[in-house]
Design an enzyme around this catalytic site. Structure first.
Site, PDB file in Angstrom:
ATOM      1  N   LYS A 122     -13.210  -4.512 -15.600  1.00 17.94           N
ATOM      2  CA  LYS A 122     -13.976  -4.584 -14.349  1.00 17.94           C
ATOM      3  C   LYS A 122     -14.587  -5.983 -14.315  1.00 17.94           C
ATOM      4  O   LYS A 122     -15.803  -6.167 -14.266  1.00 17.94           O
ATOM      5  CB  LYS A 122     -15.036  -3.470 -14.354  1.00 17.94           C
ATOM      6  CG  LYS A 122     -15.771  -3.285 -13.051  1.00 17.94           C
ATOM      7  CD  LYS A 122     -14.927  -2.671 -11.948  1.00 17.94           C
ATOM      8  CE  LYS A 122     -15.725  -2.596 -10.658  1.00 17.94           C
ATOM      9  NZ  LYS A 122     -14.901  -2.254  -9.491  1.00 17.94           N
ATOM     10  N   ASP A 165     -10.786   0.415 -11.156  1.00 14.08           N
ATOM     11  CA  ASP A 165     -10.723   1.280  -9.972  1.00 14.08           C
ATOM     12  C   ASP A 165      -9.320   1.265  -9.379  1.00 14.08           C
ATOM     13  O   ASP A 165      -8.780   2.304  -8.973  1.00 14.08           O
ATOM     14  CB  ASP A 165     -11.788   0.897  -8.925  1.00 14.08           C
ATOM     15  CG  ASP A 165     -11.997  -0.605  -8.796  1.00 14.08           C
ATOM     16  OD1 ASP A 165     -11.393  -1.365  -9.594  1.00 14.08           O
ATOM     17  OD2 ASP A 165     -12.740  -1.020  -7.901  1.00 14.08           O
ATOM     18  N   ASP A 207      -7.326  10.709 -19.699  1.00 13.28           N
ATOM     19  CA  ASP A 207      -7.298  12.091 -19.201  1.00 13.28           C
ATOM     20  C   ASP A 207      -6.534  12.167 -17.879  1.00 13.28           C
ATOM     21  O   ASP A 207      -5.768  13.097 -17.641  1.00 13.28           O
ATOM     22  CB  ASP A 207      -8.722  12.622 -18.991  1.00 13.28           C
ATOM     23  CG  ASP A 207      -9.260  13.290 -20.249  1.00 13.28           C
ATOM     24  OD1 ASP A 207      -8.591  13.187 -21.301  1.00 13.28           O
ATOM     25  OD2 ASP A 207     -10.332  13.918 -20.184  1.00 13.28           O
TER      26      ASP A 207
END
Ligand code: NAD
Length: 366
Positions: free
Chosen positions: A195, A227, A255
Site C-alpha cells: 500500500k 486493494d 484466505d
C-alpha cells in the site's frame, strides 16, 4: 537421499490425514530410492494430555533436529474441549505459536490451485475461471502489524487504540528472497503487494523488493496495491504466479485466494525459515466434528508433503509425481465427502471414498 522428517500428527483428524501423507511419501521413497525417517513429535492437545503442556522443549529440539516437519493439525472443539478452559499459554494453539517462533518460520506459503474436476466448487463465473489458475501466496509471518507495539488508553477523555506496523529492511529482504526463489521453481513471475501510496512500511517494502529483483533477471516482477490485488483475485486470478506480501495483507489475501479454489480439504501450506527447513501442514484445522470417522480428506496433507519434497529436499520430480497422482485420482472420479459434486452436478462415474482409501489410491499412482 535420506530425509529426516519430524511428524506432528496432533489432534482430531490430524493422525488420520498424516498417516496417508506418510503412505504417499513411502511410495515415493520406494519408487525413487529415498528413505524417509520419521520421528514422532507431540504437540497440541495430545501433548497437554500426556505431559501437561502443548509443546515441550524436547519436542522443539526434535523438530530442530529434523530436516522438515510434517504436521496434521492441533486443537479441539473450542466450545466443549477441556483444553480451552486452560490459560491461553497452555492451550493447544500456544504450541503452534511457540514452534513457529522457535524455528523462526517467517515465510508462509499457500498455493491456490483450481483442479479442473473441482471447478464447480469455485464461486467465480466460468468466463472468469477460464482455463483455471495456479498461484502461490507468500506471506511474511513474523513481522508487521500483528507484532508491533499496541495499546488502548484514554487520550483527552476519549478511548484510543493504537497498533504499530513495523518492518525492517532485513525482514523484507529475507521474505523477498524466498519469494523470488520460489518463483524460479514456478512460472517466474512475482507480484509484490503493498500500500505504497499511503504507508511508509510499504514504500520500504517496494524499495527492498526492487533491490532483490535485480538478482533474479529471469523473474518478471510487478508491484500492485493491496486493494487492487483483492479485486484482481476475483476478476482475473490466472494473471498471478507468486504473490509476495506482508503479514496482514497476506492473511486476508490468502484466505480470499483459497476460497476461490473450493474445499478446505485440498489446501496445503508451508512455513519456511532462511534455511531449507520447513513446517508443512494442511490449511484446515483439526475438524473435531469428523475426527475418528475415517472420512476426512487427506489431500491437503498429501500436497503439503509434496511441497516438502519440492522446497526442503529439492526433489521436484518426486513432488510432481505426487501432484500428478492427486490429479489422476480426481480425474478417475474418486472423491472424499467434502469434495463430492454439489449443486446438481452429475455424480455419474464418481466414487465416494474414505481417508485411507484416498491415501492408498494416490500412493498407488505415484
Ligand atoms: P476446521 O478447519 O477444523 O473445520 C472447519 C470445517 O471444515 C469443519 O466442518 C470440518 O469438518 C471441515 N474440514 C476441515 N478439514 C477437513 C478435511 N481435511 N476434510 C474434510 N473436511 C474438513 O476449523 P475449526 O472447526 O474452526 O477448528 C477446529 C480446531 O482446529 C480448533 O481447535 C482450531 O483452533 C484448530 N485449528 C488448527 C489449525 C492448525 O493446526 N494449524 C488451523 C486452524 C484451526
Amino acid at each position: 537421499m535420506i530425509c529426516k522428517i519430524g511428524v506432528i500428527a496432533g489432534d482430531g483428524i490430524g493422525p488420520e490425514i498424516v498417516a496417508e501423507a506418510q503412505k504417499v511419501l513411502d511410495a515415493v521413497g520406494e519408487k525413487y530410492g529415498h528413505v524417509f525417517e520419521y520421528t514422532d513429535i507431540l504437540m497440541g492437545g495430545c501433548s497437554i494430555d500426556a505431559v501437561g503442556v502443548p509443546l515441550t522443549d524436547e519436542a522443539v529440539a526434535a523438530a530442530k533436529a529434523s530436516d522438515a516437519v510434517l504436521m496434521g493439525s492441533i486443537g479441539g472443539n473450542t466450545q466443549t474441549s477441556p483444553w480451552y478452559k486452560l490459560p491461553p499459554n497452555l492451550r493447544p494453539e500456544a504450541g503452534l505459536l511457540k514452534i513457529r517462533k522457535e524455528l523462526n518460520l517467517f515465510a508462509n506459503l499457500r498455493p491456490a490451485y483450481l483442479y479442473e474436476e473441482l471447478k464447480a466448487a469455485c464461486p467465480l463465473r466460468d468466463d472468469i475461471i477460464g482455463d483455471g489458475f495456479d498461484m502461490m501466496i507468500m506471506r511474511e509471518l513474523t513481522g508487521g502489524l500483528y507484532f508491533g507495539d499496541r495499546y488502548t488508553k484514554e487520550v483527552n477523555g476519549c478511548l484510543t487504540a493504537c497498533d504499530t506496523l513495523v518492518y525492517t529492511e532485513e525482514e523484507i529482504r529475507r521474505i523477498a528472497v524466498r519469494g523470488f526463489d520460489i518463483a524460479m521453481k514456478r512460472r517466474k513471475k512475482v507480484t509484490s503487494v503493498d500500500k505504497a501510496n499511503v504507508l511508509d512500511s510499504s514504500r520500504l517494502w517496494r524499495k527492498v523488493v526492487e533491490e532483490v529483483a535485480k538478482d533474479y533477471p529471469e523473474v518478471t516482477y510487478e508491484h500492485m496495491l493491496v486493494d487492487n490485488c483483492a479485486m484482481q483475485l476475483v476478476k482475473n486470478p490466472a494473471q498471478f504466479d507468486v504473490i509476495l506480501t506482508e503479514n496482514m495483507f497476506g492473511d486476508i489475501l490468502s484466505d480470499e485466494a483459497s476460497m476461490v479454489t473450493g474445499s478446505i480439504g485440498m489446501l496445503s501450506s508451508a512455513s519456511l525459515n532462511d534455511t531449507k527447513f520447513g513446517l508443512y501442514e494442511p490449511s484446515g484445522g483439526s475438524a473435531p466434528d469428523i475426527a475418528g470417522l475415517g472420512i476426512a480428506n487427506p489431500i491437503a496433507t498429501i500436497l503439503s508433503a509434496a511441497m516438502m519434497l519440492r522446497y526442503t529436499f529439492d526433489l521436484d520430480k518426486e513432488a510432481d509425481a505426487v501432484e500428478d497422482a492427486v490429479k489422476q485420482v480426481l480425474k478417475e472420479g474418486y472423491r472424499t465427502g467434502d469434495i463430492m459434486p454439489q449443486n446438481g452436478e452429475s455424480t455419474e462415474k464418481i466414487v465416494k471414498v474414505g481417508t485411507a482409501e484416498m491415501g492408498s489410491l494416490i500412493a498407488e499412482r505415484v
